[in-house]
Design an enzyme around this catalytic site. Structure first.
Site, PDB file in Angstrom:
ATOM      1  CG  HIS A  30     -12.637  35.161  19.623  1.00 23.70           C
ATOM      2  ND1 HIS A  30     -12.787  35.388  18.358  1.00 23.70           N
ATOM      3  CD2 HIS A  30     -14.007  35.625  20.072  1.00 23.70           C
ATOM      4  CE1 HIS A  30     -13.974  35.731  18.121  1.00 23.70           C
ATOM      5  NE2 HIS A  30     -14.689  36.044  19.036  1.00 23.70           N
ATOM      6  CB  SER A  56     -10.623  38.170  17.756  1.00 26.02           C
ATOM      7  OG  SER A  56     -10.215  37.012  17.584  1.00 26.02           O
ATOM      8  CG  ASP A  89     -17.955  37.133  18.145  1.00 26.89           C
ATOM      9  OD1 ASP A  89     -19.161  37.220  18.358  1.00 26.89           O
ATOM     10  OD2 ASP A  89     -17.303  36.925  19.109  1.00 26.89           O
TER      11      ASP A  89
END
Length: 853
Positions: free
Chosen positions: A48, A21, A141
């Site tokens: 993301h 990310s 995540d």
């Protein structure tokens, strides 16, 4: 014929799943810089991504790798030697070797977790052909998916903390305990190849359990926290130290040891990590049910209500198990109709856990396993959670205690020590069990974890429940030779530079016990002497509290019905209240002479009996706190100087009544004043209560509004968090694109210099848009000349007029070419039409080429 497992494994495409990310571009570039041209592996990158932004990741990675790069489409086949990228607004899953995509659902909870979703979909793959990698990123995540993969057997790698620009994602995976290696991005491709070639076992060198480096770290821990971890199993100790080393981003044990020697905070972090506080309410419900049936119900059914039930829970962590046992024991006593008291002692080596347990406050999710009726009966709802009711909390004591080095508690009905022994070496295990035996009463119970046993002490117990390891003590307390009561010195090797002197410095246990016995014998001797030679009397305080009594005075004392208030009114025979109160009142008024009265006392066994009462201050001082009430019964032969025959009989007279009447008047006056004051205070409290009630209602309404606002803010914060991650990724791509454009611009300038050519670019209004460095050098153009007309700032040539040439170009559309000399050098001048701008927004323009021959 069915295919063998080996054949099936070879058909499974080796896969490296990468989650990244914010800050993930740099480690991805470093990773693929180190990947060979034909690794024989498929790479899937899940990021993301902003839903309305076209990612340039494929272009950026194409500069680092010759492998084909594809955006995943639903139904696409997984192939080796290929890099796959996820698309915005889509979850990605893998079924066998086929990709499946799922569009985000409107209104779905934020933030989206595409990395977790993809990792989870890989859990059914051959773990020997799957590796998960988590790179830089904020949030958590990937942590849940990595844990699922790790539990399935796949290798999990994370980027090192010091290299990750945003270490939250790698740290979240590390904290879950699901990491095999912590590496820099450049080192990962080589490790991946080793895993696919040899399996994940042995992919990295770990410190040798209880090697010199580990021992030095344990010595630092013991010096600061007074805990000797050498009693714990080396593999567990080693694993916890290495985990904390990786979390702090250190490269070696030596480096970590240096940090620990200088940072008490780092030592405290490691100490917290070494203690595995696994506990919850009603953990292993079947085990707790067995404990209730086989132990607690039996203790509750015991008809001896004089001795309280005593339970010890060592290694209680944050107290959930202690309170669970307390609740179940309370329920057992309630159902048995027993008033028997109990005391539970919860201990732990960690003071922070003891503080949490002492507060007795737990969030709602912690009480998920507690039945609703028990929650209502034993907990009070508070903002943010629940607190143990004070009536139950008063029956529990929490204290810091080291099971290995501190002495045990005594006279115990039950010891509950679950899932602690599995972390100990064999000798500390035996030491702990022997202390339990020493502390348990005959027929006392021991409750261990499902994976633990009593070892060599099995002859001291009988098995109550073999599945849940519930035992009952059957043997007599072992002799001193069998049971070893530890001391701090005995186990603190590192703090004593001369271990051989320990036995000389420590007082032998037998000597200590003999000293205790001597004190007990002395106290019993004092009791005998008091009974034989002290007058039959009652010892009081000036507030009429009974402190003690001696000899025949026990016949007028009754403590059976009142254990709380030992006052004259409560436990002394009612027939003696009047003379004793008169004597106390006279002493209070300063009449220090002995007060003597003879009264008739109706004794339960003897019936009406004449009794002489003598009340005196022990030291004959007006401020004395102690009062002695001597009693002598008619027909008794007291050994003291008080003899009923020698004492003049004084019946109750008017003087006694006057003394008590005055006292009663004073007390009545004080009572009236107290009632008036109380009435005034009550009225004020009622008024304040109404105001507080109104304020409480307002605050409750405000709290509800704030709670609603907080939920909205939390939702907005999660959205902003997700958007921020996307912006960071976009910003990184833009920076990389700017670097590429700068590099391209420098290359173009170098080419123009090699061709000995200068360039000016004009828009359709003949205004300068750009010019090359050669033009800037030879015609002295500057940055502020941009957007100015070439007629004003353009180069002045002897053989050509740029304004006329551009006008002719716009008119005819044909290139204009002239040749001449400028500053003594031959030059060819060309003016040609071109298109400016990007696709979809292009405008006509002109380009002027200056070629020096």
């Amino acid at each position: 014929m069915d295919k063998t497992i080996g054949q099936l494994s070879r058909e499974v495409v080796p896969l490296v799943a990468i989650g990244a990310s914010a800050g993930g571009l740099e480690p991805l570039e470093a990773f693929f810089d180190a990947v060979s041209d034909e690794p024989g592996v498929a790479y899937v990158i899940v990021q993301h991504l902003s839903p309305d932004y076209r990612s340039m990741m494929n272009e950026l990675l194409a500069r680092r790798s010759n492998l084909p790069i594809k955006h995943v489409k639903d139904g696409m086949q997984l192939e080796i030697n290929t890099i796959y990228l996820n698309r915005p607004n889509e979850y990605l899953e893998l079924e066998g070797n086929l990709f499946r995509t799922f569009t985000y659902i409107d209104g779905e909870g934020l933030p989206h977790l595409p990395i977790d979703r993809f990792f989870t979909s890989l859990s059914s793959r051959d773990w020997n052909r799957t590796v998960a990698i988590v790179l830089s990123g904020s949030g958590s995540d990937g942590s849940k998916g990595a844990q699922i993969l790790h539990d399935a057997g796949a290798a999990v790698l994370v980027q090192s903390m010091h290299e990750a620009s945003f270490p939250s994602m790698p740290r979240a995976v590390l904290l879950s305990g699901s990491v095999d290696r912590v590496l820099d991005a450049t080192d990962m491709p080589g490790v991946v190849q080793d895993i696919f070639a040899h399996g994940k076992i042995g992919t990295g060198a770990s410190p040798r359990p209880m090697g010199d480096g580990i021992k030095k770290i344990l010595a630092i821990l013991e010096a600061q926290h007074n805990v000797d971890f050498s009693n714990y199993k080396p593999a567990n100790v080693n694993r916890r130290i290495v985990r904390r080393l990786h979390l702090r981003g250190h490269a070696s044990l030596e480096e970590y040891e240096e940090v620990l020697s200088q940072s008490p905070t780092a030592v405290s972090e490691l100490f917290e990590d070494m203690l595995i506080g696994v506990t919850e309410f009603y953990r292993d419900a079947d085990a707790m049910a067995s404990l209730r049936t086989n132990v607690l119900d039996q203790l509750a059914a015991d008809t001896d209500e004089t001795a309280p039930i005593k339970i010890w829970v060592p290694a209680c962590a944050s107290g959930e198990e202690v309170y669970t046992i307390a609740i179940e024991l309370s329920e057992a006593l309630r159902e048995a109709g027993s008033d028997r008291r109990f005391r539970i002692i919860g201990t732990d080596i960690h003071s922070g856990s003891i503080e949490t347990a002492s507060r007795g406050f737990y969030t709602e999710d912690k009480l998920e396993r507690v039945p609703d009726d028990l929650r209502a009966r034993y907990f009070d709802a508070k903002p943010g959670g629940y607190v143990i009711q004070s009536t139950l909390r008063q029956k529990i004591i929490f204290s810091t205690h080291d099971l290995i080095s501190d002495p045990p508690f005594m006279n115990l009905d039950l010891v509950s020590c679950r899932n602690l022994m599995i972390y100990f070496e064999e000798e500390p295990q035996a030491s702990a069990i022997s202390m339990f035996i020493f502390g348990l009463l005959a027929q006392g119970y021991l409750f261990l974890g499902a994976s633990e046993s009593v070892g060599k002490f099995k002859t001291a117990f009988e098995v109550v429940d073999p599945r849940w390891r519930i035992f009952r003590k059957v043997a007599r307390t072992p002799s001193l030779a069998q049971v070893k009561i530890p001391s701090k010195r005995e186990f603190s090797f590192s703090r004593n530079p001369h271990p051989s002197r320990i036995s000389d410095e420590r007082t032998p246990l037998r000597t200590q016990i003999n000293a205790v016995r001597s004190r007990e014998i002395l106290i019993r001797s004092y009791d005998i002497l008091l009974k034989r030679y002290a007058p039959s009397s009652i010892l009081l305080s000036s507030q009429s509290t009974v402190l003690n009594w001696f000899g025949a005075a026990a016949e007028v004392i009754d403590t059976m019905n009142n254990l709380a208030d030992w006052t004259v009114q409560e436990i002394v025979h009612p027939d003696l209240h009047f003379p004793i109160n008169v004597g106390i009142e006279k002493l209070r008024l300063g009449h220090l002479t002995t007060h003597t009265r003879t009264v008739t006392v109706n004794l339960a066994e003897k019936g009406p009996t004449r009794c002489t009462v003598e009340v005196e201050a022990l030291n004959l001082g007006p401020d004395d706190d102690l009062i002695l009430v001597k009693v002598a019964f008619e027909g008794s032969q007291p050994s003291s100087v008080l003899d009923i025959k020698d004492i003049p009989v004084e019946v109750t007279n008017s003087d006694d009544v006057t003394v008590l009447t005055k006292r009663v008047h004073v007390l009545e006056r004080d009572l009236r004043l107290t009632e008036e004051t109380l009435q005034h205070v009550t009225e004020r409290l009622e008024a304040s209560g109404e105001e507080l009630q109104a304020s409480n209602e307002e605050l409750q309404a405000s709290n509800e509004e704030l709670q609603a606002s907080n939920e909205e803010l939390q939702s907005s914060n999660e959205e902003l968090h997700a958007v921020n991650e996307e912006l960071v990724s976009v910003s990184a791509e833009h920076e990389r694109k700017i670097d590429m454009l700068s590099e391209l611009n420098e290359t173009t300038e170098s080419v123009l210099q090699l061709l000995n050519t200068g360039v000016i670019i004009l828009d359709e209004e003949n205004q300068l848009r750009r010019f090359s460095k050669m033009i800037e050098r030879d015609f002295l153009l500057q940055e502020h000349d941009i957007n100015r007309s070439v007629d004003i700032v353009g180069p002045r040539l002897e053989f050509a007029d740029l304004a006329e040439m551009t006008a002719a170009l716009w008119k005819t559309g044909e290139p204009q070419i002239k040749t001449g000399t400028h500053s003594g050098r031959p030059m060819t001048l060309e003016v040609r039409k071109t298109m400016l701008g990007v696709a979809g927004d292009r405008t006509p323009g002109a380009i002027i080429l200056f070629r020096w021959d």
